[in-house]
Design a protein around this motif. Structure first.
Motif: not given
Length: 320
Positions: A85-86, A88-90, A92-93, A181-182, A184-185, A188
């Motif tokens: 999850a981390r 995928a989020v990273g 994306t950012a 998004v960053s 949120v990363a 995480l």
């Protein structure tokens, strides 16, 4: 090192705000070097940059693991889904940030990205339950004002008579989404460091981002000169080192304490511009930079005072 030992070590060092701030500033400095190498490589597809930045980041991580004699535990974790999850989020950012850079002038893209520290504080309250007092809110907002003062003379979109074009509007939306998004990363990461080694967190992320970048190959990568390849490899090395430093920073303090020091990249960019490119600082740079530094120093002073108060409270509390 087993999980119990890891958790015990983290319990001993979980609160050390000044160390966290020092690690964050160091990571920002190395990230500025990484960005300089990427900029020197020229305009390349975002997926290609993501791959080089992530794949060659693995090398310094493996070197550190070998030095610590923990190479065989490199990917050992009880939380693989959290790492995925981390990652995928990273990724994306990163993709959103690179996309914004292709649609916006550089000053706008950089300034919009500085919404991240504010969003980290908001998300820290919502998702981590951190208590944020007025002092920290004030310091972050003042720091953002300082960054805006530095960037203001270079903002070209504000002077556009016809307003934003469709592409520029999409770029603004991508930059703000990337900052969110960053943030949120980073939360995480703060969650993962409670049980995971920094090198494990960074290695999982680098592998995830490398795979994601490689998947963009069918959509077209640009041929590289030897110089461009060298710049991208150097960017990868810097990215790995900076990622380790940043992850360690979030181990020693709350996310809302560490996040405002993202603003120091503006100060470092001014210094690099002067030393490397003979760019003489303007009045806006000096005034805005001074405000950013003052905001950072205030947080350091405040955290030091809170540390003294906590130490005094422990001495006054009788043993149970």
């Amino acid at each position: 090192m087993n999980t119990a030992e890891t958790q015990t070590g983290q319990a001993r060092h979980d609160r050390s705000p000044l160390r966290a701030i020092a690690l964050k500033v160091a990571s920002v400095a190395v990230f500025v070097g990484m960005s300089s190498f990427i900029k020197a490589a020229g305009q390349l597809p975002a997926g290609q940059i993501v791959f080089f930045r992530s794949f060659f980041a693995i090398l310094p991580i493996l070197v550190m693991l070998g030095w610590q004699r923990e190479l065989r535990f490199a990917l050992a974790t009880q939380r693989p889904l959290n790492h995925i999850a981390r990652g995928a989020v990273g990724v994306t950012a990163m993709a959103l940030s690179f996309f914004a850079l292709t649609r916006l002038p550089l000053p706008e893209a950089i300034t919009l990205n500085y919404a991240q520290p504010l969003l980290v504080i908001v998300f820290s309250v919502l998702f981590l339950g951190e208590t944020i007092r007025i002092y920290r809110w004030s310091a972050v907002i003042v720091g953002l004002i300082g960054v805006s003062i530095v960037s203001w003379p270079k903002l070209t979109l504000l002077g556009a008579a016809s307003g934003l074009s469709n592409q520029e509007a999409i770029g603004v939306a991508a930059a703000l989404a990337g900052a969110a998004v960053s943030a949120v990363a980073l939360l995480l990461v703060r969650n993962l460091v409670r049980t995971e080694r920094s090198t494990t967190i960074v290695l999982w992320f680098s592998l995830s981002a490398s795979v994601a970048g490689l998947l963009s190959l069918p959509f077209g990568w640009a041929p590289l000169s030897g110089e461009q390849a060298a710049f991208l490899v150097a960017a990868g090395f810097c990215g790995g080192i900076a990622q380790i430093l940043m992850t360690e920073a979030y181990r020693y303090a709350e996310a809302s304490t560490v996040a405002p020091f993202e603003y120091t990249s503006m100060i470092l960019a001014i210094i690099v511009g002067y030393l490397a490119f003979d760019e003489v600082p303007t009045v806006h740079m000096v005034v805005g930079g001074a405000i950013v530094i003052a905001a950072g120093l205030f947080i350091i002073w405040r955290e030091r005072r809170l540390g003294i108060e906590r130490a005094g409270a422990r001495k006054l509390t009788p043993p149970q």
